[in-house]
Each structure stands twice: as structure tokens, then as C-alpha cells.
Design a protein around this motif. Structure first.
Motif, PDB file in Angstrom:
ATOM      1  N   VAL A  13      74.779  20.578  51.975  1.00 23.42           N
ATOM      2  CA  VAL A  13      75.535  19.337  52.165  1.00 23.42           C
ATOM      3  C   VAL A  13      75.609  18.506  50.885  1.00 23.42           C
ATOM      4  N   ASP A  14      74.475  18.022  50.406  1.00 23.63           N
ATOM      5  CA  ASP A  14      74.484  17.098  49.266  1.00 23.63           C
ATOM      6  C   ASP A  14      74.990  17.779  47.998  1.00 23.63           C
ATOM      7  N   ASP A  15      75.930  17.139  47.329  1.00 22.40           N
ATOM      8  CA  ASP A  15      76.536  17.646  46.098  1.00 22.40           C
ATOM      9  C   ASP A  15      77.198  19.006  46.282  1.00 22.40           C
ATOM     10  N   THR A  16      77.460  19.364  47.515  1.00 28.91           N
ATOM     11  CA  THR A  16      78.191  20.597  47.827  1.00 28.91           C
ATOM     12  C   THR A  16      79.347  20.248  48.755  1.00 28.91           C
ATOM     13  N   ASP A 184      74.619  24.383  45.717  1.00 31.45           N
ATOM     14  CA  ASP A 184      74.736  23.885  44.341  1.00 31.45           C
ATOM     15  C   ASP A 184      73.443  23.906  43.552  1.00 31.45           C
ATOM     16  N   ASP A 185      72.288  24.115  44.181  1.00 27.59           N
ATOM     17  CA  ASP A 185      71.020  23.910  43.493  1.00 27.59           C
ATOM     18  C   ASP A 185      70.205  25.200  43.457  1.00 27.59           C
ATOM     19  N   ALA A 186      69.378  25.330  42.401  1.00 30.06           N
ATOM     20  CA  ALA A 186      68.547  26.522  42.262  1.00 30.06           C
ATOM     21  C   ALA A 186      67.649  26.751  43.468  1.00 30.06           C
ATOM     22  N   SER A 187      67.245  25.681  44.141  1.00 29.84           N
ATOM     23  CA  SER A 187      66.408  25.832  45.328  1.00 29.84           C
ATOM     24  C   SER A 187      67.152  26.530  46.473  1.00 29.84           C
ATOM     25  N   ASP A 188      68.483  26.607  46.363  1.00 30.54           N
ATOM     26  CA  ASP A 188      69.286  27.265  47.393  1.00 30.54           C
ATOM     27  C   ASP A 188      69.459  28.759  47.150  1.00 30.54           C
ATOM     28  N   LEU A 189      68.864  29.278  46.088  1.00 32.36           N
ATOM     29  CA  LEU A 189      69.024  30.699  45.783  1.00 32.36           C
ATOM     30  C   LEU A 189      68.598  31.601  46.940  1.00 32.36           C
ATOM     31  N   PRO A 190      67.507  31.300  47.672  1.00 33.33           N
ATOM     32  CA  PRO A 190      67.138  32.175  48.787  1.00 33.33           C
ATOM     33  C   PRO A 190      68.234  32.315  49.849  1.00 33.33           C
ATOM     34  N   HIS A 197      78.195  37.117  50.818  1.00 33.66           N
ATOM     35  CA  HIS A 197      79.245  36.391  50.097  1.00 33.66           C
ATOM     36  C   HIS A 197      78.742  35.007  49.680  1.00 33.66           C
ATOM     37  N   PRO A 198      77.888  34.948  48.650  1.00 34.57           N
ATOM     38  CA  PRO A 198      77.429  33.642  48.154  1.00 34.57           C
ATOM     39  C   PRO A 198      78.469  32.994  47.258  1.00 34.57           C
ATOM     40  N   VAL A 199      78.555  31.666  47.316  1.00 31.08           N
ATOM     41  CA  VAL A 199      79.469  30.905  46.473  1.00 31.08           C
ATOM     42  C   VAL A 199      78.670  29.784  45.816  1.00 31.08           C
ATOM     43  N   VAL A 200      78.691  29.734  44.493  1.00 34.52           N
ATOM     44  CA  VAL A 200      77.978  28.708  43.744  1.00 34.52           C
ATOM     45  C   VAL A 200      78.909  27.515  43.525  1.00 34.52           C
ATOM     46  N   VAL A 201      78.399  26.330  43.833  1.00 32.66           N
ATOM     47  CA  VAL A 201      79.162  25.091  43.652  1.00 32.66           C
ATOM     48  C   VAL A 201      78.522  24.311  42.506  1.00 32.66           C
ATOM     49  N   GLY A 202      79.309  23.965  41.496  1.00 29.29           N
ATOM     50  CA  GLY A 202      78.777  23.185  40.394  1.00 29.29           C
ATOM     51  C   GLY A 202      78.219  24.040  39.279  1.00 29.29           C
ATOM     52  N   SER A 203      77.345  23.449  38.469  1.00 25.29           N
ATOM     53  CA  SER A 203      76.949  24.068  37.206  1.00 25.29           C
ATOM     54  C   SER A 203      75.441  24.221  37.047  1.00 25.29           C
ATOM     55  N   ASP A 204      74.696  24.327  38.134  1.00 24.66           N
ATOM     56  CA  ASP A 204      73.255  24.562  38.007  1.00 24.66           C
ATOM     57  C   ASP A 204      73.030  25.809  37.149  1.00 24.66           C
ATOM     58  N   PRO A 205      72.199  25.722  36.099  1.00 25.41           N
ATOM     59  CA  PRO A 205      72.067  26.867  35.186  1.00 25.41           C
ATOM     60  C   PRO A 205      71.491  28.115  35.831  1.00 25.41           C
ATOM     61  N   VAL A 206      70.562  27.959  36.753  1.00 24.56           N
ATOM     62  CA  VAL A 206      69.995  29.130  37.425  1.00 24.56           C
ATOM     63  C   VAL A 206      71.060  29.830  38.260  1.00 24.56           C
ATOM     64  N   LEU A 207      71.817  29.043  39.009  1.00 25.48           N
ATOM     65  CA  LEU A 207      72.830  29.637  39.880  1.00 25.48           C
ATOM     66  C   LEU A 207      74.009  30.190  39.082  1.00 25.48           C
ATOM     67  N   THR A 208      74.410  29.495  38.032  1.00 24.05           N
ATOM     68  CA  THR A 208      75.547  30.004  37.258  1.00 24.05           C
ATOM     69  C   THR A 208      75.171  31.298  36.541  1.00 24.05           C
ATOM     70  N   SER A 209      73.926  31.403  36.101  1.00 16.84           N
ATOM     71  CA  SER A 209      73.475  32.652  35.492  1.00 16.84           C
ATOM     72  C   SER A 209      73.520  33.797  36.497  1.00 16.84           C
ATOM     73  N   PRO A 222      81.076  18.284  42.459  1.00 17.29           N
ATOM     74  CA  PRO A 222      81.627  16.932  42.480  1.00 17.29           C
ATOM     75  C   PRO A 222      81.587  16.318  41.092  1.00 17.29           C
ATOM     76  N   ALA A 223      82.541  15.464  40.800  1.00 14.50           N
ATOM     77  CA  ALA A 223      82.642  14.866  39.469  1.00 14.50           C
ATOM     78  C   ALA A 223      81.419  14.039  39.127  1.00 14.50           C
ATOM     79  N   LEU A 224      80.811  13.400  40.140  1.00 18.49           N
ATOM     80  CA  LEU A 224      79.654  12.567  39.910  1.00 18.49           C
ATOM     81  C   LEU A 224      78.431  13.236  40.513  1.00 18.49           C
ATOM     82  N   ASN A 225      78.054  14.375  39.967  1.00 17.36           N
ATOM     83  CA  ASN A 225      76.914  15.126  40.449  1.00 17.36           C
ATOM     84  C   ASN A 225      75.640  14.551  39.828  1.00 17.36           C
ATOM     85  N   GLY A 226      74.533  14.597  40.563  1.00 17.17           N
ATOM     86  CA  GLY A 226      73.277  14.128  40.022  1.00 17.17           C
ATOM     87  C   GLY A 226      72.352  13.615  41.099  1.00 17.17           C
TER      88      GLY A 226
END
Length: 232
Positions: A13-16, A184-190, A197-209, A222-226
Motif C-alpha cells: 500500500v504505502d508508496d505503492t 516498492d521496498d526491499a523488505s517486500d522481496l519475500p 509475476h513480481p512488479v517493482v514500484v519505484g527505485s529501491d536499489p535492492v529491488l531494482t537490482s 510516487p513523485a514524493l516517495n520517502g
């Protein structure tokens, strides 16, 4: 849902799905209704932010948040949640590409599930607005209608999300290879790795890698992520 689903789509939900941290945005709104001073809210946000930036596990920070609500009436929190959603929704609460993805899954007859470390006061109006089939979240402990500051179980973060997704897929006899997850977050990797069919939202470095390594689809964040929510 009129027919048995053949796939599920799990949404952080949050930032996703939404453009802010629901728990912190809600806290500011709720404490404002209670007449708490802005300084107290600033201090609470800073303390949570410091824990995250210092590497404190997200599960522990999540528990610290709910201790801030010790003594709150459950009914008051639910009312604040409805009012907060009504205030924020017209201001762009939903993140358009993920909201549209959820619509597509809903039209396809997929089971749609929100998975979040947030709680029902924040999430119930969001789930209703997007017609989610299930909302699976952290559950604060209550006694005589008041929050104790503790939880009934572990926070819905990390492995807990993946295990909840597994239980749901098993209960509906769904093949994980056919299911989707958005986060959107590395903690969501599990939970992302628990579906086909996983979809990465945003630019978390762990997930984008991981997305680059395995050719996972990506959506912009989201434009105002954080950590902190948008200013009121």
C-alpha cells in the motif's frame, strides 16, 4: 467476486498503491483532531525516521509506531481513518499506474489483496475505494475498546507478507506461478519472490537490482516517495 479466481494480485500500500506513508499521514491527522501539539508530531516522526535510518528492523519500528497510539479508542481511530481518507483522496492519494494495475486485475476477475504493515483504521477506506477482495494488515491489540500499544501478532512486514500470500494462494487453490505482486521496498522481496509475476514500484536499489537480474517489470514510484508523508 462471482466466480472462483484463477489468479491473485497482491499490492503493497504505502508508496505503492498510495503516494504517502499511511500510518504517519494518519497520525498527523488523528492527533490534529485530538488537539495534540505539532511539536509532539514532529518529535514522533523524527524518532521513527531516526530508527529507520539507523538500521532498526522495520518490524521493530512498526511496533514503536503502535505504542504511540496506546490508550486511543478504537472507534475514534476508525472515525479518523474515514475522515483522513475523505480529506486525502481528492488530493491525489492513489498512485495512478498502480491504481490502474489493480483495476485491470479486478476486471480480469483476479483476487485482489492489499498487504500492509499499516492497520485497519487507515486501510479499510482504501480497500473499499479500490474494491479489494481482502485487506491483510497489522492488528493492534485492544482491551475494552482501547489500544494497548502492543500487537496481536507480528507486523505484516517482510516474511509475514509472503506467508500471508502463501496462505491465501493455498486457500484458493491458486498456482503461485500465475499470481502477481506489486511493491516498492526491499523488505517486500519475500512476497515478490513468492509469485511468478513480481512488479517493482519505484527505485529501491535492492529491488531494482533484482528486477534487472531477472527481467521483472517496473513501474515508477510516487513523485514524493520517502519516509514522511506529504505536507498538509
Amino acid at each position: 467476486m462471482t466466480t472462483d479466481p484463477v489468479r491473485a494480485a497482491f499490492f503493497d500500500v504505502d508508496d505503492t498503491l498510495i503516494t504517502c506513508k499511511s500510518m504517519l499521514a494518519f497520525l498527523g491527522f488523528h492527533w490534529g483532531r485530538e488537539g495534540r501539539t505539532p511539536a509532539r508530531l514532529t518529535a514522533a516522526r523524527a524518532a521513527l525516521d531516526h530508527q529507520l535510518r539507523s538500521g532498526v528492523p522495520r518490524e521493530q519500528v512498526n511496533r514503536a509506531y503502535y505504542r504511540l497510539l496506546r490508550g486511543s479508542r478504537e472507534a475514534d481511530l476508525e472515525q479518523s481513518g474515514r475522515l483522513w481518507f475523505a480529506h486525502e483522496n481528492p488530493r491525489g492519494l492513489f498512485h495512478p499506474p498502480v491504481r490502474e494495475a489493480l483495476r485491470r486485475h479486478h476486471r480480469a476477475g483476479d483476487l485482489t489483496i492489499l498487504l500492509s504493515g499499516s492497520f485497519t483504521a487507515c486501510l479499510a477506506p482504501i480497500g473499499q475505494a479500490v474494491a479489494a477482495d481482502l485487506v491483510v494488515c497489522t492488528t493492534p491489540e485492544t482491551a475494552d475498546g482501547l489500544l494497548t500499544g502492543e500487537l496481536t501478532d507480528r507486523p505484516m512486514i517482510g516474511r509475514a507478507k509472503a506467508e500471508a500470500a502463501h496462505r491465501i494462494m493455498t486457500a484458493f487453490a491458486l498456482d503461485p506461478a500465475d499470481c502477481h505482486a506489486y511493491a516498492d521496498d526491499a523488505s517486500d522481496l519475500p512476497v515478490l519472490t513468492s509469485v511468478g509475476h513480481p512488479v517493482v514500484v519505484g527505485s529501491d536499489p535492492v529491488l531494482t537490482s533484482r528486477a534487472t537480474q531477472h527481467d521483472w517489470p517496473r513501474l515508477p514510484g510516487p513523485a514524493l516517495n520517502g519516509l514522511l508523508p506529504r505536507a498538509a
